[in-house]
Design a protein around this motif. Structure first.
Motif, short mmCIF file in Angstrom:
data_model
loop_
_atom_site.label_atom_id
_atom_site.label_comp_id
_atom_site.label_asym_id
_atom_site.label_seq_id
_atom_site.Cartn_x
_atom_site.Cartn_y
_atom_site.Cartn_z
N HIS A 1 0.84 -1.20 0.00
CA HIS A 1 0.00 0.00 0.00
C HIS A 1 0.87 1.25 0.00
CE1 HIS A 1 -3.07 2.90 1.21
NE2 HIS A 1 -2.27 3.26 2.19
N TYR A 2 1.88 1.28 0.88
CA TYR A 2 2.73 2.46 0.95
C TYR A 2 3.59 2.61 -0.29
CZ TYR A 2 1.47 3.55 5.76
OH TYR A 2 0.78 3.93 6.89
N ASP A 3 4.06 1.50 -0.82
CA ASP A 3 4.86 1.56 -2.05
C ASP A 3 4.03 2.13 -3.20
OD1 ASP A 3 7.04 0.54 -0.80
OD2 ASP A 3 6.83 -1.50 -1.57
N ALA A 4 2.77 1.72 -3.28
CA ALA A 4 1.90 2.21 -4.35
C ALA A 4 1.62 3.69 -4.19
CB ALA A 4 0.60 1.42 -4.35
N ARG A 5 1.53 4.12 -2.94
CA ARG A 5 1.19 5.53 -2.68
C ARG A 5 2.41 6.43 -2.85
NH1 ARG A 5 -1.25 7.13 3.12
NH2 ARG A 5 0.95 6.89 3.66
N LYS A 6 3.57 5.91 -2.48
CA LYS A 6 4.79 6.73 -2.52
C LYS A 6 5.70 6.36 -3.69
CE LYS A 6 4.00 9.03 1.30
NZ LYS A 6 3.86 10.50 1.34
N HIS A 7 5.25 5.42 -4.50
CA HIS A 7 6.05 4.94 -5.62
C HIS A 7 7.33 4.24 -5.12
CE1 HIS A 7 3.26 6.83 -8.32
NE2 HIS A 7 3.45 8.00 -7.73
N LYS A 8 8.35 4.96 -4.79
CA LYS A 8 9.56 4.34 -4.28
C LYS A 8 9.62 4.59 -2.77
CE LYS A 8 12.30 4.63 -8.51
NZ LYS A 8 13.59 5.12 -9.11
N SER A 9 8.99 3.72 -2.05
CA SER A 9 8.93 3.89 -0.60
C SER A 9 10.24 3.48 0.05
CB SER A 9 7.79 3.03 -0.02
OG SER A 9 7.82 3.09 1.37
N SER A 10 10.69 4.30 1.01
CA SER A 10 11.90 3.98 1.78
C SER A 10 11.57 3.24 3.06
CB SER A 10 12.65 5.28 2.12
OG SER A 10 11.84 6.11 2.94
N ARG A 11 10.30 2.99 3.27
CA ARG A 11 9.89 2.35 4.51
C ARG A 11 10.23 0.87 4.48
NH1 ARG A 11 6.52 6.42 3.25
NH2 ARG A 11 5.71 7.75 4.93
N LYS A 12 10.77 0.40 5.59
CA LYS A 12 11.18 -0.99 5.70
C LYS A 12 10.24 -1.74 6.63
CE LYS A 12 16.05 -0.04 4.84
NZ LYS A 12 15.84 1.38 4.56
N MET A 13 10.03 -2.99 6.34
CA MET A 13 9.18 -3.82 7.19
C MET A 13 9.90 -4.11 8.50
SD MET A 13 7.51 -6.51 4.44
CE MET A 13 8.15 -7.80 5.44
N PRO A 14 9.14 -4.24 9.59
CA PRO A 14 9.77 -4.64 10.85
C PRO A 14 10.29 -6.06 10.74
CG PRO A 14 7.38 -4.64 11.06
CD PRO A 14 7.68 -4.01 9.73
N LYS A 15 11.40 -6.32 11.41
CA LYS A 15 11.94 -7.67 11.46
C LYS A 15 11.27 -8.41 12.61
CE LYS A 15 16.13 -10.40 12.05
NZ LYS A 15 17.59 -10.40 12.26
N THR A 16 10.89 -9.65 12.40
CA THR A 16 10.25 -10.44 13.45
C THR A 16 11.23 -11.46 14.01
OG1 THR A 16 9.38 -12.01 11.84
CG2 THR A 16 7.95 -10.18 12.47
N VAL A 17 11.20 -11.61 15.33
CA VAL A 17 12.05 -12.57 16.02
C VAL A 17 11.18 -13.36 16.99
CG1 VAL A 17 13.97 -12.88 17.64
CG2 VAL A 17 14.10 -11.11 15.86
N THR A 18 11.25 -14.67 16.91
CA THR A 18 10.52 -15.52 17.84
C THR A 18 11.43 -15.90 18.99
OG1 THR A 18 9.12 -16.44 16.09
CG2 THR A 18 9.26 -17.68 18.15
N CYS A 19 11.06 -15.43 20.18
CA CYS A 19 11.89 -15.68 21.36
C CYS A 19 11.04 -15.50 22.61
CB CYS A 19 13.08 -14.72 21.39
SG CYS A 19 14.12 -14.87 22.85
N CYS A 20 11.13 -16.45 23.51
CA CYS A 20 10.44 -16.32 24.80
C CYS A 20 11.42 -15.68 25.77
CB CYS A 20 9.99 -17.69 25.31
SG CYS A 20 9.02 -17.61 26.83
#
Length: 479
Positions: free
Chosen positions: A194-213
């Motif tokens: 959605h953001y890429d489509a709105r901003k064309h070249k979006s610099s926003r990065k997805m959060p990294k997920t870590v599984t850890c208790c």
């Protein structure tokens, strides 16, 4: 007449915080019969006998709409003076819960209005929480000049995604559930499109997920070290945050903040105090910086007082005075009726299934299944109590093959039906005070180490009862 709950205490310094804590402990000690007990034992332990008879005789005739406001500081002029003093003192010792004007308190505070794509799946409560907390975290992150946030107990990643896509922060979302991590990644990919489509070249990065208790500060510090290779991860500057990190997880974040030079700030909103581990030994080691690993007490000041809350009191600290205050007559009556049924069911267990009581049985919430138009028909209540008991027995896997005399038990319990609401309301008045004690212990824990920290109510308490954020920073001139 309702008390404004004007608190006479401050917690700007360790000395002031300790004074407030001392006032709370002095106040609650004579009322341990409230906070050490549980309403399920109201009938089996005859809990009303510990309460001033004048209080009970007064309140049992009051409208239920008044009773549910007592935890918020409500009093009537004609009530006994000792009762009014108990209620108003409780209110004055509780940390104020009204949502703060965040833009006046925090520098560069801006709350992004979230679009329908990023809020998909959020209920109104969650949307309100995420909007406010994301703005607070962004403000504190900019204040300590960090671009990296570790979201501890991230759940499905709502906060992490808002911080990533709306505030352009580098976020690592940590959760014990791999399923939550998968959901977070899937949602983030959809949002990024959605953001890429709105901003064309979006610099926003997805959060990294870590599984850890995360079970200790050492585990969390180890996780931080492992993530140094994450894109944009600044090795010397990280902010820890958690939205309603349950039980000891909030405490672990505070310990990690103190122990790790890398962590420059923490924004913590606790939850589930009933799940806190609690130290009951009275010895205090002044050389032990971060305590023995228990969730309560943390500070040397509270440890030296010798106070122990235990499970029932910590469970009481989770109550919401603001939500009870908004209940109507029928909802209030229903609430008290369910408490009466549960207390009477405890009599069933005591008489027919005593071995079950040793396991601290939990039957869960059955309120929705028994919602109805409240009547004064005693026979109707008796019938409903039997249905309640049968449902509770089913949940506990108990066979009804003992010819249980439900009608006889209800006949014993029914004379006290009008009293349980008064008892519950008086006990609930201590909830906000006990929560304040737990939160001030955490604040003092930081202050004793020379850290400047403060508590801030950032949510509307009627939407989100656990609304107080504990905010601490290092090398921050403003704080």
């Amino acid at each position: 007449m309702t008390s404004n709950g004007n608190c006479k205490y401050s917690c700007a310094t360790a000395t002031e915080t300790l004074e407030w804590i001392g006032a709370i402990i002095d106040f609650i000690n004579p009322y341990s019969f409230f906070w050490e007990s549980h309403v399920v034992n109201f009938l089996t332990h005859e809990l009303w006998k510990a309460v001033d008879k004048e209080w009970i005789d007064c309140l049992k005739n009051e409208p239920v709409e008044y009773l549910v406001q007592i935890p918020s500081g409500f009093v009537q002029d004609h009530w006994p003076s000792s009762l009014k003093k108990f209620i108003t003192t409780s209110s004055s010792l509780a940390f104020p819960r009204e949502q703060a004007d965040l833009e006046k308190v925090l520098p560069n505070m801006q709350v992004a209005l979230l679009n329908a794509v990023i809020t998909q799946g959020m209920n109104p409560k969650k949307k309100h929480e995420i909007e406010a907390l994301a703005g607070v975290v962004n403000s504190v992150a900019r204040d300590v000049e960090t671009n990296t946030v570790i979201d501890v107990g991230a759940g499905q990643g709502y906060l992490a995604q808002v911080l990533s896509f709306e505030y352009q922060l580098s976020v690592i979302a940590v959760d014990s559930s791999s399923h939550h991590g998968t959901i977070t990644d899937t949602r983030a990919q959809r949002i990024k499109k959605h953001y890429d489509a709105r901003k064309h070249k979006s610099s926003r990065k997805m959060p990294k997920t870590v599984t850890c208790c995360v079970l200790s500060s050492d585990m969390l510090k180890g996780l931080l070290a492992e993530q140094d290779t994450h894109v944009d991860m600044c090795r010397s500057s990280v902010l820890l945050t958690g939205l309603h990190a349950c039980g000891d997880l909030s405490v672990t974040m505070l310990r990690t903040f103190l122990e790790s030079e890398q962590v420059k700030a923490v924004v913590s909103i606790g939850c589930c105090y009933n799940l806190l581990s609690e130290e009951e030994e009275e010895t205090v080691d002044d050389d032990d910086l971060c305590g023995s690993g228990f969730g309560f007490p943390l500070s040397r000041g509270v440890k030296s007082s010798g106070v122990h809350l235990r499970r029932n009191a910590r469970d009481l600290a989770c109550q919401s005075a603001d939500r009870w205050r908004g209940l109507g007559k029928d909802e209030s009556l229903h609430n008290f009726e369910m408490h009466a049924f549960r207390a009477a069911f405890q009599m069933v267990l005591c008489k027919y299934f005593p071995e079950t009581l040793t396991k601290s049985p939990t039957i869960g919430r059955q309120g929705k299944a028994f919602r109805r138009i409240i009547t004064n028909n005693v026979e109707d209540r008796c019938s409903l109590f039997e249905k309640f008991s049968e449902s509770a027995m089913h949940r506990l896997n108990l066979n009804n093959n003992k010819s249980i005399d439900f009608a006889g038990i209800w006949k014993e319990a029914e004379p006290f039906y009008e009293v349980i609401g008064a008892y519950w309301s008086l006990r609930a008045a201590l909830g906000p005070v006990l929560e304040t004690l737990i939160l001030l212990d955490r604040l003092l824990f930081l202050q004793e180490q020379g850290v400047e920290a403060f508590m801030l109510p950032i949510f509307d308490p009627t939407l989100s009862p656990r609304n107080i954020a504990l905010i601490a920073t290092k090398n921050n001139k403003r704080l």
